[in-house]
Scaffold this motif. Sequence first.
Motif, PDB file in Angstrom:
ATOM      1  N   VAL A  87       0.856  -1.200   0.000  1.00  0.00           N
ATOM      2  CA  VAL A  87       0.000   0.000   0.000  1.00  0.00           C
ATOM      3  C   VAL A  87       0.887   1.243   0.000  1.00  0.00           C
ATOM      4  O   VAL A  87       0.686   2.166  -0.802  1.00  0.00           O
ATOM      5  N   TYR A  88       1.871   1.261   0.894  1.00  0.00           N
ATOM      6  CA  TYR A  88       2.780   2.408   0.949  1.00  0.00           C
ATOM      7  C   TYR A  88       3.588   2.537  -0.336  1.00  0.00           C
ATOM      8  O   TYR A  88       3.811   3.650  -0.820  1.00  0.00           O
ATOM      9  N   LEU A  89       4.011   1.425  -0.892  1.00  0.00           N
ATOM     10  CA  LEU A  89       4.777   1.461  -2.140  1.00  0.00           C
ATOM     11  C   LEU A  89       3.937   2.082  -3.253  1.00  0.00           C
ATOM     12  O   LEU A  89       4.414   2.946  -3.991  1.00  0.00           O
ATOM     13  N   ASN A  90       2.678   1.665  -3.352  1.00  0.00           N
ATOM     14  CA  ASN A  90       1.786   2.207  -4.385  1.00  0.00           C
ATOM     15  C   ASN A  90       1.468   3.682  -4.181  1.00  0.00           C
ATOM     16  O   ASN A  90       1.124   4.376  -5.130  1.00  0.00           O
ATOM     17  N   LYS A  91       1.578   4.158  -2.948  1.00  0.00           N
ATOM     18  CA  LYS A  91       1.323   5.579  -2.650  1.00  0.00           C
ATOM     19  C   LYS A  91       2.620   6.389  -2.673  1.00  0.00           C
ATOM     20  O   LYS A  91       2.615   7.547  -2.270  1.00  0.00           O
ATOM     21  N   ALA A  92       3.710   5.785  -3.131  1.00  0.00           N
ATOM     22  CA  ALA A  92       5.023   6.441  -3.203  1.00  0.00           C
ATOM     23  C   ALA A  92       5.516   6.883  -1.829  1.00  0.00           C
ATOM     24  O   ALA A  92       6.257   7.860  -1.709  1.00  0.00           O
ATOM     25  N   MET A  93       5.116   6.161  -0.806  1.00  0.00           N
ATOM     26  CA  MET A  93       5.593   6.423   0.556  1.00  0.00           C
ATOM     27  C   MET A  93       6.679   5.375   0.846  1.00  0.00           C
ATOM     28  O   MET A  93       6.466   4.417   1.592  1.00  0.00           O
ATOM     29  N   TYR A  94       7.823   5.587   0.206  1.00  0.00           N
ATOM     30  CA  TYR A  94       8.837   4.549   0.131  1.00  0.00           C
ATOM     31  C   TYR A  94       9.462   4.183   1.473  1.00  0.00           C
ATOM     32  O   TYR A  94       9.697   3.011   1.742  1.00  0.00           O
ATOM     33  N   ASN A  95       9.733   5.168   2.311  1.00  0.00           N
ATOM     34  CA  ASN A  95      10.351   4.844   3.595  1.00  0.00           C
ATOM     35  C   ASN A  95       9.414   4.036   4.486  1.00  0.00           C
ATOM     36  O   ASN A  95       9.852   3.117   5.183  1.00  0.00           O
ATOM     37  N   ASP A  96       8.118   4.347   4.433  1.00  0.00           N
ATOM     38  CA  ASP A  96       7.145   3.551   5.177  1.00  0.00           C
ATOM     39  C   ASP A  96       7.071   2.135   4.601  1.00  0.00           C
ATOM     40  O   ASP A  96       6.997   1.148   5.344  1.00  0.00           O
ATOM     41  N   ALA A  97       7.091   2.040   3.283  1.00  0.00           N
ATOM     42  CA  ALA A  97       7.071   0.718   2.634  1.00  0.00           C
ATOM     43  C   ALA A  97       8.294  -0.094   3.051  1.00  0.00           C
ATOM     44  O   ALA A  97       8.172  -1.273   3.396  1.00  0.00           O
ATOM     45  N   ILE A  98       9.444   0.542   3.048  1.00  0.00           N
ATOM     46  CA  ILE A  98      10.681  -0.139   3.426  1.00  0.00           C
ATOM     47  C   ILE A  98      10.570  -0.701   4.835  1.00  0.00           C
ATOM     48  O   ILE A  98      10.901  -1.870   5.081  1.00  0.00           O
ATOM     49  N   ARG A  99      10.089   0.113   5.757  1.00  0.00           N
ATOM     50  CA  ARG A  99       9.941  -0.358   7.144  1.00  0.00           C
ATOM     51  C   ARG A  99       9.039  -1.588   7.228  1.00  0.00           C
ATOM     52  O   ARG A  99       9.362  -2.568   7.897  1.00  0.00           O
ATOM     53  N   HIS A 100       7.924  -1.557   6.534  1.00  0.00           N
ATOM     54  CA  HIS A 100       6.984  -2.685   6.594  1.00  0.00           C
ATOM     55  C   HIS A 100       7.554  -3.931   5.921  1.00  0.00           C
ATOM     56  O   HIS A 100       7.382  -5.041   6.432  1.00  0.00           O
ATOM     57  N   PHE A 101       8.234  -3.743   4.799  1.00  0.00           N
ATOM     58  CA  PHE A 101       8.840  -4.902   4.142  1.00  0.00           C
ATOM     59  C   PHE A 101       9.954  -5.492   5.001  1.00  0.00           C
ATOM     60  O   PHE A 101      10.136  -6.714   5.046  1.00  0.00           O
ATOM     61  N   GLN A 102      10.706  -4.656   5.692  1.00  0.00           N
ATOM     62  CA  GLN A 102      11.768  -5.169   6.566  1.00  0.00           C
ATOM     63  C   GLN A 102      11.186  -5.992   7.712  1.00  0.00           C
ATOM     64  O   GLN A 102      11.738  -7.037   8.070  1.00  0.00           O
TER      65      GLN A 102
END
Length: 110
Positions: free
Chosen positions: A5-20
């Motif tokens: 969801v964050y990746l699709n919204k271009a919220m990359y740092n949030d996406a990174i945290r969740h993927f980690q």
Amino acid sequence: NLGNVYLNKAMYNDAIRHFQVAIAQKPNDAQIRYHLSVAFLQAERFTNAEASLRELMKLDADHWQGQHRLGEVLVALDRRDEAKTVLTTLLERNPNYAERTRVRELLASL
């Protein structure tokens, strides 16, 4: 995964945290690793993206999108010879890769 969801919204740092967090729970999940790599790439954290993609290749040497993204990362890091090798190998191993035209265009630009 909330990371997507964050990746699709271009919220990359949030996406990174969740993927980690997801990788910590499922360290051998190639798709999570791939999405983490894409988030790093989009955030222009190329060194992190490369490391993540190399881990992905250890998990799944036939992850064609991962190889393609690794080539893109190596171009961004100005390691063109390595990028050529990765992308050429991708096309040799999978000549019917869905994004082969984009790979060929990238190779032609190097």
